[in-house]
Design a protein around this motif. Structure first.
Motif, PDB file in Angstrom:
ATOM      1  N   VAL A   4       2.006  -9.449  -1.247  1.00  0.00           N
ATOM      2  CA  VAL A   4       2.245 -10.053  -2.564  1.00  0.00           C
ATOM      3  C   VAL A   4       2.075 -11.565  -2.438  1.00  0.00           C
ATOM      4  O   VAL A   4       2.601 -12.174  -1.512  1.00  0.00           O
ATOM      5  CB  VAL A   4       3.687  -9.768  -3.049  1.00  0.00           C
ATOM      6  CG1 VAL A   4       3.964 -10.464  -4.374  1.00  0.00           C
ATOM      7  CG2 VAL A   4       3.926  -8.280  -3.179  1.00  0.00           C
ATOM      8  N   ILE A  45       1.703 -13.340 -10.131  1.00  0.00           N
ATOM      9  CA  ILE A  45       1.936 -12.437  -8.999  1.00  0.00           C
ATOM     10  C   ILE A  45       0.647 -11.670  -8.736  1.00  0.00           C
ATOM     11  O   ILE A  45       0.077 -11.066  -9.651  1.00  0.00           O
ATOM     12  CB  ILE A  45       3.090 -11.468  -9.300  1.00  0.00           C
ATOM     13  CG1 ILE A  45       4.398 -12.273  -9.402  1.00  0.00           C
ATOM     14  CG2 ILE A  45       3.210 -10.410  -8.215  1.00  0.00           C
ATOM     15  CD1 ILE A  45       5.567 -11.481  -9.867  1.00  0.00           C
ATOM     16  N   ILE A  47      -1.080  -8.738  -6.321  1.00  0.00           N
ATOM     17  CA  ILE A  47      -0.943  -7.718  -5.272  1.00  0.00           C
ATOM     18  C   ILE A  47      -2.317  -7.681  -4.574  1.00  0.00           C
ATOM     19  O   ILE A  47      -3.343  -7.531  -5.241  1.00  0.00           O
ATOM     20  CB  ILE A  47      -0.632  -6.323  -5.858  1.00  0.00           C
ATOM     21  CG1 ILE A  47       0.524  -6.394  -6.860  1.00  0.00           C
ATOM     22  CG2 ILE A  47      -0.355  -5.336  -4.739  1.00  0.00           C
ATOM     23  CD1 ILE A  47       1.874  -6.698  -6.293  1.00  0.00           C
ATOM     24  N   THR A  78       3.685 -12.792   1.212  1.00  0.00           N
ATOM     25  CA  THR A  78       4.555 -11.938   2.025  1.00  0.00           C
ATOM     26  C   THR A  78       4.118 -10.480   1.944  1.00  0.00           C
ATOM     27  O   THR A  78       3.429 -10.082   1.000  1.00  0.00           O
ATOM     28  CB  THR A  78       6.021 -11.984   1.532  1.00  0.00           C
ATOM     29  OG1 THR A  78       6.051 -11.498   0.194  1.00  0.00           O
ATOM     30  CG2 THR A  78       6.586 -13.376   1.574  1.00  0.00           C
ATOM     31  N   ARG A  79       4.565  -9.699   2.906  1.00  0.00           N
ATOM     32  CA  ARG A  79       4.357  -8.259   2.803  1.00  0.00           C
ATOM     33  C   ARG A  79       5.257  -7.714   1.705  1.00  0.00           C
ATOM     34  O   ARG A  79       6.227  -8.344   1.297  1.00  0.00           O
ATOM     35  CB  ARG A  79       4.653  -7.587   4.143  1.00  0.00           C
ATOM     36  CG  ARG A  79       3.502  -7.784   5.106  1.00  0.00           C
ATOM     37  CD  ARG A  79       3.736  -7.121   6.436  1.00  0.00           C
ATOM     38  NE  ARG A  79       3.967  -5.680   6.314  1.00  0.00           N
ATOM     39  CZ  ARG A  79       3.751  -4.826   7.313  1.00  0.00           C
ATOM     40  NH1 ARG A  79       3.281  -5.266   8.468  1.00  0.00           N
ATOM     41  NH2 ARG A  79       4.001  -3.541   7.160  1.00  0.00           N
ATOM     42  N   THR A  80       4.940  -6.517   1.222  1.00  0.00           N
ATOM     43  CA  THR A  80       5.624  -5.995   0.027  1.00  0.00           C
ATOM     44  C   THR A  80       6.984  -5.359   0.320  1.00  0.00           C
ATOM     45  O   THR A  80       7.778  -5.150  -0.589  1.00  0.00           O
ATOM     46  CB  THR A  80       4.762  -4.903  -0.641  1.00  0.00           C
ATOM     47  OG1 THR A  80       4.466  -3.911   0.349  1.00  0.00           O
ATOM     48  CG2 THR A  80       3.466  -5.475  -1.169  1.00  0.00           C
ATOM     49  N   GLU A  81       7.265  -5.054   1.585  1.00  0.00           N
ATOM     50  CA  GLU A  81       8.443  -4.230   1.895  1.00  0.00           C
ATOM     51  C   GLU A  81       9.759  -4.834   1.408  1.00  0.00           C
ATOM     52  O   GLU A  81      10.680  -4.116   1.042  1.00  0.00           O
ATOM     53  CB  GLU A  81       8.529  -3.980   3.404  1.00  0.00           C
ATOM     54  CG  GLU A  81       7.519  -2.959   3.919  1.00  0.00           C
ATOM     55  CD  GLU A  81       6.196  -3.585   4.301  1.00  0.00           C
ATOM     56  OE1 GLU A  81       5.879  -4.685   3.801  1.00  0.00           O
ATOM     57  OE2 GLU A  81       5.455  -2.963   5.087  1.00  0.00           O
ATOM     58  N   LEU A  82       9.856  -6.163   1.440  1.00  0.00           N
ATOM     59  CA  LEU A  82      11.111  -6.800   1.021  1.00  0.00           C
ATOM     60  C   LEU A  82      11.484  -6.399  -0.404  1.00  0.00           C
ATOM     61  O   LEU A  82      12.627  -6.063  -0.703  1.00  0.00           O
ATOM     62  CB  LEU A  82      10.989  -8.328   1.124  1.00  0.00           C
ATOM     63  CG  LEU A  82      12.164  -9.110   0.520  1.00  0.00           C
ATOM     64  CD1 LEU A  82      13.433  -8.873   1.314  1.00  0.00           C
ATOM     65  CD2 LEU A  82      11.853 -10.592   0.467  1.00  0.00           C
ATOM     66  N   TYR A  83      10.485  -6.439  -1.306  1.00  0.00           N
ATOM     67  CA  TYR A  83      10.766  -6.171  -2.718  1.00  0.00           C
ATOM     68  C   TYR A  83      11.131  -4.706  -2.931  1.00  0.00           C
ATOM     69  O   TYR A  83      12.000  -4.372  -3.735  1.00  0.00           O
ATOM     70  CB  TYR A  83       9.565  -6.591  -3.577  1.00  0.00           C
ATOM     71  CG  TYR A  83       9.111  -7.982  -3.223  1.00  0.00           C
ATOM     72  CD1 TYR A  83       9.932  -9.078  -3.485  1.00  0.00           C
ATOM     73  CD2 TYR A  83       7.898  -8.204  -2.573  1.00  0.00           C
ATOM     74  CE1 TYR A  83       9.549 -10.355  -3.121  1.00  0.00           C
ATOM     75  CE2 TYR A  83       7.506  -9.491  -2.220  1.00  0.00           C
ATOM     76  CZ  TYR A  83       8.339 -10.556  -2.489  1.00  0.00           C
ATOM     77  OH  TYR A  83       7.965 -11.816  -2.118  1.00  0.00           O
ATOM     78  N   ASP A  84      10.464  -3.824  -2.203  1.00  0.00           N
ATOM     79  CA  ASP A  84      10.821  -2.400  -2.272  1.00  0.00           C
ATOM     80  C   ASP A  84      12.252  -2.201  -1.804  1.00  0.00           C
ATOM     81  O   ASP A  84      13.049  -1.514  -2.436  1.00  0.00           O
ATOM     82  CB  ASP A  84       9.895  -1.580  -1.347  1.00  0.00           C
ATOM     83  CG  ASP A  84       8.578  -1.265  -2.019  1.00  0.00           C
ATOM     84  OD1 ASP A  84       8.578  -1.161  -3.256  1.00  0.00           O
ATOM     85  OD2 ASP A  84       7.568  -1.148  -1.313  1.00  0.00           O
ATOM     86  N   ALA A  85      12.573  -2.821  -0.664  1.00  0.00           N
ATOM     87  CA  ALA A  85      13.897  -2.616  -0.059  1.00  0.00           C
ATOM     88  C   ALA A  85      15.000  -3.124  -0.974  1.00  0.00           C
ATOM     89  O   ALA A  85      16.033  -2.477  -1.146  1.00  0.00           O
ATOM     90  CB  ALA A  85      13.970  -3.322   1.293  1.00  0.00           C
ATOM     91  N   MET A  86      14.777  -4.282  -1.581  1.00  0.00           N
ATOM     92  CA  MET A  86      15.853  -4.895  -2.372  1.00  0.00           C
ATOM     93  C   MET A  86      16.069  -4.239  -3.725  1.00  0.00           C
ATOM     94  O   MET A  86      17.165  -4.291  -4.270  1.00  0.00           O
ATOM     95  CB  MET A  86      15.580  -6.391  -2.580  1.00  0.00           C
ATOM     96  CG  MET A  86      15.851  -7.229  -1.349  1.00  0.00           C
ATOM     97  SD  MET A  86      15.485  -8.971  -1.598  1.00  0.00           S
ATOM     98  CE  MET A  86      16.895  -9.522  -2.545  1.00  0.00           C
ATOM     99  N   HIS A  87      15.012  -3.628  -4.260  1.00  0.00           N
ATOM    100  CA  HIS A  87      15.129  -3.197  -5.654  1.00  0.00           C
ATOM    101  C   HIS A  87      14.973  -1.694  -5.872  1.00  0.00           C
ATOM    102  O   HIS A  87      15.121  -1.217  -6.986  1.00  0.00           O
ATOM    103  CB  HIS A  87      14.114  -3.960  -6.507  1.00  0.00           C
ATOM    104  CG  HIS A  87      14.338  -5.439  -6.472  1.00  0.00           C
ATOM    105  ND1 HIS A  87      15.331  -6.061  -7.179  1.00  0.00           N
ATOM    106  CD2 HIS A  87      13.744  -6.415  -5.737  1.00  0.00           C
ATOM    107  CE1 HIS A  87      15.318  -7.368  -6.921  1.00  0.00           C
ATOM    108  NE2 HIS A  87      14.366  -7.606  -6.042  1.00  0.00           N
ATOM    109  N   HIS A  88      14.649  -0.949  -4.817  1.00  0.00           N
ATOM    110  CA  HIS A  88      14.520   0.506  -4.989  1.00  0.00           C
ATOM    111  C   HIS A  88      15.386   1.234  -3.981  1.00  0.00           C
ATOM    112  O   HIS A  88      15.495   0.816  -2.837  1.00  0.00           O
ATOM    113  CB  HIS A  88      13.051   0.938  -4.799  1.00  0.00           C
ATOM    114  CG  HIS A  88      12.133   0.305  -5.794  1.00  0.00           C
ATOM    115  ND1 HIS A  88      11.020  -0.410  -5.430  1.00  0.00           N
ATOM    116  CD2 HIS A  88      12.183   0.252  -7.142  1.00  0.00           C
ATOM    117  CE1 HIS A  88      10.417  -0.881  -6.517  1.00  0.00           C
ATOM    118  NE2 HIS A  88      11.112  -0.490  -7.566  1.00  0.00           N
ATOM    119  N   ILE A  89      15.985   2.313  -4.421  1.00  0.00           N
ATOM    120  CA  ILE A  89      16.802   3.128  -3.498  1.00  0.00           C
ATOM    121  C   ILE A  89      15.914   4.231  -2.941  1.00  0.00           C
ATOM    122  O   ILE A  89      15.234   4.911  -3.675  1.00  0.00           O
ATOM    123  CB  ILE A  89      18.026   3.727  -4.221  1.00  0.00           C
ATOM    124  CG1 ILE A  89      18.940   2.590  -4.672  1.00  0.00           C
ATOM    125  CG2 ILE A  89      18.764   4.672  -3.303  1.00  0.00           C
ATOM    126  CD1 ILE A  89      20.143   3.024  -5.448  1.00  0.00           C
TER     127      ILE A  89
END
Lengths: 89, 453
Positions: A4, A45, A47, A78-89
């Protein structure tokens, strides 16, 4: 591999051109672009696919951060994993 | 599916609200470095630390750059050094401390914890020797941190150790009087010390831990405060608690992600995420400011303990679902010198030592980074340690004392430690003497709460 790019700052001419130009230069494929302007504050933003990029993400982050300083914007790569981790269960 | 608002929220939390991973701490067991020859033991210690942690800093920095997550500190915790002294012949514990310091500098970490002893039920070989060497060990090293566990719910409080530690805290401050009494800022006296704590100065690698492990401590008071500023207006207290939970979840997920990545990259098992709100002296990155955002005029007013209890509970509830292994201290920290809002409240006299003591009954640690007058008698410091330990023992929680006697200074003066340790005014302390009580020694028996089997 996806990453991202976020670009935040005061709106001006040529931001998209500069950032997408840098992507092309480093062989980064732009997949999606979202941008809006709220009270004069520009935010974009992107992708992107960095599978064929010519350098690793930590180096790309430094390159885009420097570009941000050059054009007076805050650019993060940055890589996308941070946003997935913080906002999705 | 990535959502634009989610991405922008994460960026804002990191760039504007000081959200970061406060520490990635590598725990290293030194049990296999024990040797009757102290020189050989030190050689083994140096070799093991510099081998295991060789890539820790580089890997953490690469992950920080790749994922856009600030990782503020890279640290190491080791087996309590007193455990290695028992089998050595005429060891000088200061040599062990110097070895730890040298190893920390070699691998580039900024603190190494574990110059420690666990004496909650009594002293074993090496414990007393280590404790008595603390003032010199902390004066002669830059990065070594020390902690002593003097009590637990299961075993009661070792009052001989309480007496000794009051004296040691004073001597440690005296030994570093020309350097802001810095030694005492690197010394913690615990009750119920956790064996997997990633935060300094109290980190050590407990004997029940694996050979090498990665722990992560998250931060984020600024992000919680900002969430409250933005959305808490008009909410009832349960609404505020819910908002804090949601924010704590996001903060902790970031810590879990970093822990997994570092552990995978280094080939070292992932231990725990410590769900803590760890403040910094930066403007707004303050637990006191969160309490004020909840509705107190100033941290330290009546209502502070209740607001902190709610905050601490909500942080845990939000964080626990975000991580598969939770440990360490996990809760809100209240280190006075490291928290801009607390520094201000203490300077104005709203936040007192007595109020801080009450607050420690409901949050994760204890009387932390509090500067007291330089002429405070050792017995008074021991009394404070005993009080804190009693709160921890009875409530089955960790409590600690990290006070810094400001040698040559008194109320109205201040100490400035610099960096994350911050600065603080000298706070008044009740100096009525508990000397006779402290001199009794012995052990406070474990409370009835200990009988759970």
């Amino acid at each position: 591999m996806k990453a991202v790019i976020t670009v935040i700052g005061k709106d001006r001419v040529g931001i998209l051109a500069k950032v997408s130009g840098a992507c092309a230069e480093h062989n980064i494929n732009v997949l999606e672009v979202t941008q809006n302007i709220l009270q004069g504050l520009f935010s974009m933003i992107m992708i992107v696919d960095v599978s064929a990029a010519d350098m690793e993400i930590d180096h790309l982050a430094a390159v885009f951060s420097a570009l941000g300083e050059e054009i007076g914007m805050d650019i993060r790569f940055t890589r996308t994993e941070l946003y997935d981790a913080m906002h999705h269960i | 599916m990535l959502n634009t608002n989610d991405i922008l929220e994460s960026i804002r939390m990191i760039s504007d609200e000081n959200l970061d991973v406060r520490t990635v701490t590598m725990g290293i067991s030194l049990l296999d470095c024990a040797d009757p020859d102290p020189a050989k033991a030190c050689e083994k210690i140096y070799k093991k630390i510099t081998t295991k942690a060789k890539n820790l800093v580089a890997v953490a920095e690469k992950i920080s750059a790749t994922y856009g997550i600030p990782i503020v500190n890279k640290r190491i915790s080791v087996t309590p050094i007193a455990m290695l002294l028992g089998c050595a012949e005429h060891p000088d514990p200061v040599d062990y401390a110097l070895t730890l310091d040298r190893a920390a500098k070699e691998v580039g970490v900024n603190f190494i914890g574990g110059f420690s002893a666990l004496v909650h039920k009594g002293f074993s070989a090496g414990d007393r020797l280590l404790i008595e060497s603390i003032p010199q060990a902390l004066a002669k090293t830059d990065f070594v941190c020390s902690s002593i566990n003097i009590g637990s719910t299961k075993s009661g409080i070792n009052m001989d150790a309480v007496k000794l530690m009051g004296e040691i805290v004073r001597k440690t401050a005296e030994a570093t009087a020309d350097n802001q009494c810095m030694g005492a800022a690197k010394l913690v006296v615990f009750c119920n010390a956790p064996e997997d704590n990633p935060f300094m100065a109290g980190a050590f690698h407990g004997p029940g831990e694996p050979d090498c492990v990665i722990h992560v401590g998250v931060s984020g008071p600024g992000a919680v405060r900002a969430a409250l500023t933005k959305s808490a207006k008009g909410l009832s207290t349960d609404g505020v608690a819910e908002l804090i939970k949601r924010t704590a979840f996001k903060i902790t997920r970031m810590g879990q992600l970093v822990g997994n990545l570092v552990s995978e990259e280094l080939g070292v098992p992932f231990g725990i995420v410590d769900l803590s709100l760890a403040p910094t002296p930066a403007k707004g990155d303050s637990v006191a400011n969160i309490l004020e955002e909840i509705g107190l005029t100033v941290c330290g007013s009546c209502g502070t303990t209740a607001a902190l209890a709610m905050l601490n509970d909500a942080v845990k509830k939000g964080g626990v679902m975000a991580s598969n292994h939770v440990g360490g201290l996990s809760g809100a920290f209240i280190p006075v010198s490291e928290d801009d809002g607390m520094i201000s409240a203490a300077s104005k006299g709203f936040l007192t030592l007595e109020k801080l003591e009450a607050m420690t009954a409901v949050c994760s640690v204890g009387i932390d980074m509090v500067v007291i007058p330089g002429d405070t008698p050792a017995a008074v410091i021991s009394g404070l340690i005993a009080d804190e330990a009693a709160i921890g023992m009875v409530n089955s929680k960790t409590t600690a004392v990290r006070v810094i006697p400001a040698i040559g200074k008194t109320v109205g003066d201040s100490l400035d430690f610099g960096g994350l340790l911050g600065y603080a005014p000298v706070m008044p302390i009740n100096t009525a003497s508990p000397q006779v009580f402290i001199d009794r020694g012995g052990r406070i028996p474990s409370p009835i709460q200990a009988l759970k089997n």
